[in-house]
Motif scaffolding. Sequence first.
Motif, PDB file in Angstrom:
ATOM      1  N   ARG A 180       0.872  -1.186   0.000  1.00  0.00           N
ATOM      2  CA  ARG A 180       0.000   0.000   0.000  1.00  0.00           C
ATOM      3  C   ARG A 180       0.901   1.225   0.000  1.00  0.00           C
ATOM      4  O   ARG A 180       1.785   1.348   0.843  1.00  0.00           O
TER       5      ARG A 180
ATOM      6  N   ARG B 213       4.062  12.614  -9.095  1.00  0.00           N
ATOM      7  CA  ARG B 213       2.853  12.158  -9.778  1.00  0.00           C
ATOM      8  C   ARG B 213       3.177  11.056 -10.805  1.00  0.00           C
ATOM      9  O   ARG B 213       2.366  10.158 -11.032  1.00  0.00           O
TER      10      ARG B 213
ATOM     11  N   VAL C  16       2.915   8.013  -9.011  1.00  0.00           N
ATOM     12  CA  VAL C  16       1.500   7.685  -8.781  1.00  0.00           C
ATOM     13  C   VAL C  16       0.900   7.044 -10.031  1.00  0.00           C
ATOM     14  O   VAL C  16       0.222   6.011  -9.958  1.00  0.00           O
ATOM     15  N   HIS C  17       1.165   7.636 -11.189  1.00  0.00           N
ATOM     16  CA  HIS C  17       0.614   7.100 -12.437  1.00  0.00           C
ATOM     17  C   HIS C  17       1.123   5.685 -12.686  1.00  0.00           C
ATOM     18  O   HIS C  17       0.364   4.801 -13.098  1.00  0.00           O
TER      19      HIS C  17
ATOM     20  N   ASN D 141      -0.694   3.392 -10.387  1.00  0.00           N
ATOM     21  CA  ASN D 141      -2.052   3.164 -10.884  1.00  0.00           C
ATOM     22  C   ASN D 141      -2.034   2.160 -12.023  1.00  0.00           C
ATOM     23  O   ASN D 141      -2.852   1.252 -12.086  1.00  0.00           O
TER      24      ASN D 141
ATOM     25  N   ARG E 290      -2.338  -0.215  -4.778  1.00  0.00           N
ATOM     26  CA  ARG E 290      -3.196   0.585  -3.912  1.00  0.00           C
ATOM     27  C   ARG E 290      -2.407   1.832  -3.511  1.00  0.00           C
ATOM     28  O   ARG E 290      -1.405   1.737  -2.807  1.00  0.00           O
ATOM     29  N   VAL E 291      -2.835   2.978  -3.988  1.00  0.00           N
ATOM     30  CA  VAL E 291      -2.028   4.168  -3.764  1.00  0.00           C
ATOM     31  C   VAL E 291      -2.865   5.371  -3.342  1.00  0.00           C
ATOM     32  O   VAL E 291      -3.958   5.596  -3.849  1.00  0.00           O
ATOM     33  N   SER E 292      -2.341   6.107  -2.373  1.00  0.00           N
ATOM     34  CA  SER E 292      -2.888   7.404  -1.990  1.00  0.00           C
ATOM     35  C   SER E 292      -1.860   8.450  -2.385  1.00  0.00           C
ATOM     36  O   SER E 292      -0.665   8.182  -2.379  1.00  0.00           O
ATOM     37  N   PHE E 293      -2.331   9.621  -2.722  1.00  0.00           N
ATOM     38  CA  PHE E 293      -1.400  10.677  -3.101  1.00  0.00           C
ATOM     39  C   PHE E 293      -1.897  12.029  -2.598  1.00  0.00           C
ATOM     40  O   PHE E 293      -2.999  12.434  -2.910  1.00  0.00           O
ATOM     41  N   VAL E 294      -1.082  12.678  -1.800  1.00  0.00           N
ATOM     42  CA  VAL E 294      -1.431  13.989  -1.280  1.00  0.00           C
ATOM     43  C   VAL E 294      -0.399  15.016  -1.717  1.00  0.00           C
ATOM     44  O   VAL E 294       0.795  14.771  -1.596  1.00  0.00           O
ATOM     45  N   GLU E 295      -0.873  16.129  -2.202  1.00  0.00           N
ATOM     46  CA  GLU E 295       0.020  17.264  -2.439  1.00  0.00           C
ATOM     47  C   GLU E 295      -0.303  18.296  -1.371  1.00  0.00           C
ATOM     48  O   GLU E 295      -1.457  18.696  -1.233  1.00  0.00           O
ATOM     49  N   ILE E 296       0.719  18.707  -0.648  1.00  0.00           N
ATOM     50  CA  ILE E 296       0.474  19.619   0.466  1.00  0.00           C
ATOM     51  C   ILE E 296       0.869  21.043   0.091  1.00  0.00           C
ATOM     52  O   ILE E 296       1.950  21.279  -0.449  1.00  0.00           O
TER      53      ILE E 296
ATOM     54  N   ALA F 164      -1.797  13.038   7.167  1.00  0.00           N
ATOM     55  CA  ALA F 164      -1.787  12.026   6.106  1.00  0.00           C
ATOM     56  C   ALA F 164      -1.028  10.782   6.568  1.00  0.00           C
ATOM     57  O   ALA F 164      -1.504   9.657   6.407  1.00  0.00           O
TER      58      ALA F 164
ATOM     59  N   PHE G  80      -2.881   7.283   7.168  1.00  0.00           N
ATOM     60  CA  PHE G  80      -2.467   6.173   6.309  1.00  0.00           C
ATOM     61  C   PHE G  80      -1.942   5.004   7.143  1.00  0.00           C
ATOM     62  O   PHE G  80      -2.296   3.844   6.912  1.00  0.00           O
TER      63      PHE G  80
END
Lengths: 219, 408
Positions: free
Chosen positions: B332, B350, B353-354, B357, B362-368, B387, B391
């Motif tokens: 994860r 990103r 992330v791509h 995907n 299973r991925v979460s992605f946060v930009e702060i 986050a 998580f």
Amino acid sequence: MNAAPPMTPDDPIRTMALSDRRDLQLLADLIEPGSRVLDVGCSDGTLLKILESRHGIDGRGIELSQRGVNECVAKGLAVVQGDADHDLINYPDNAFDYVVLSQTIQATYNPRFVLEQMFRIGARGIVSFPNFGHWRMRWQLLTGGRMPVTEHLPVSWYATPNIHFCTIRDFVALVEELGATIERAIALNSKGNRIDEGASLRRRNLMGEQAIFLLSKPR
Amino acid sequence: MTPDIGAPGQNAMETETDIRSTASRQIEAPDSQVARFGPDDPLRLDCGVDFAPLTVAYQTYGTLNEDRSNVILVAHALTGDQHVANEHPVTGKPGWWDLMVGPGKPIDTNRYFVICTNVLGGCLGTSGPASIDPATGEPYGLNFPVVTIPDMVRAQAKLLDHLGIETLFCAIGGSMGGMQVLQWAASYPERVFSAIPIATAARHTSQNIAFHEVGRQAVMADPDWRGGRYLLEGANPTKGLAVARMAAHITYLSDEALHRKFGRNLQDRKEITFGFDADFQIESYLRYQGMTFVDRFDANAYLYVTRAMDYFDLAADFDGQLANAFLGTSTRFCIVSFTSDWLFPTAGNRQVVHALNAAGARVSFVEIDTDRGHDAFLLDEPELFAAVRGFLDSAAQARGLPALVPVR
């Protein structure tokens, strides 16, 4: 329904229907346990949370607003920042059992492309949207001559993120054009109650304020 | 250059000598736990060398649970070290991730067992260019093999094997630490339950290689570098290393943050001096950063570790397809980036992330949203903490780790 939070143009919340959990519950009922689900435009993750509480559902989300994403991740949900128009292409074919567009389709630039992507990625699609064919919309336009503003769609035309409104009839036509199959077509009246699915399309298009479609991919 | 330092009491000769000797002591006898692997147990490096003997220095926090399922590996950044959450033995400052790691912190040491190793090629106890080469009895210097991020990860895996730890509940790190996390997930997917790569990328960009080259050239241009043999010759290229640090430090911040913090403010003076003294606060600040850095970091180690980052290109080992690095993974992921980070910008995060995907991970992605640049991952960023905490909580539930019972 509770008082609506203030809406600003950059506010990602697309319609107030999201704060009414009933349509999400109905939507969740359409999903079989043990499925893999991608929620496109998952907002604060309410639907994903509902799905997570049901046994064996592996839920993922995409959300445009940073605030929504951060809330989701803090809740432990697998959500990424992105939007339906640009980021669905990164997902492989048939990666999910269901792709959900909950109150999202009307906010996309290219709804047809997004639906095509939905069918590419998922075996089935679930699409919910506000029905612009609802009698109240028609009445407002007919009598006032201005774009309707309702409790569920409180933002004026120049500020709304909803850029591609459609009616239930419009949507059915597009689905037919794409060659997909409509498994369920649920219309909810303004009280959030389900209109008999046996009712004619004409009646559901007139009386339904919200629509939820369960679709299966074109063969 | 005579650094015009901003902090009082830092330039007393005696203190400086003490710090130097403490720093050099960390190389052979660190204030950390160490694992030693003898000549019969070499580490195969990417460059082809079977490296031995190998020493790995590490810190741990919290308690290992019975089934050894609560281990979090923290991977440090370029100039970090294993002192995540304890007073630093050389500088006396709090651990570099004190805000993140500790009892009740997002990485809660009441719940998790945290390990951080000094990276291979570093200078705080793990084998590096300042370590003594047993073949010669002298510091390796440039005879130390060039190491890579995968090599660093192999050394960590070797330590975990040694400690009898089969799987990581989580691997987490920012910047170069994030590179190690990605490498862990790609090399040992079955050993990594969850991964949090922060402010990182799957490969070092041309621009970032360029910045590193500037730093290395600054070190090597210092006459006291002595072709890398400074330790043998009793010299230390502190000026070159300080310049390297100054240049690098700018890349860790942002224009906005610098403006907010320093603007064009003058340093302890009312007017500009028409000279090359540190008129501006930002100059003084950078000189201070450079000067304190050389007390705790070995110049050759700086060359080696920057090189390891330059060589990092995860997709290259997978036919150029990053997604292939993660195919079939059940790890994860939670990726975090910062809006004002121009060293490891959101776009690079990103891409990861791509790829995840595309691999069905299973991925979460946060930009702060922050104006503090790349360094934000080390700072007080409540959204980062939320986050990471959220998580980890959800991953812990999935891993079957018991929830913490609040102590009254």
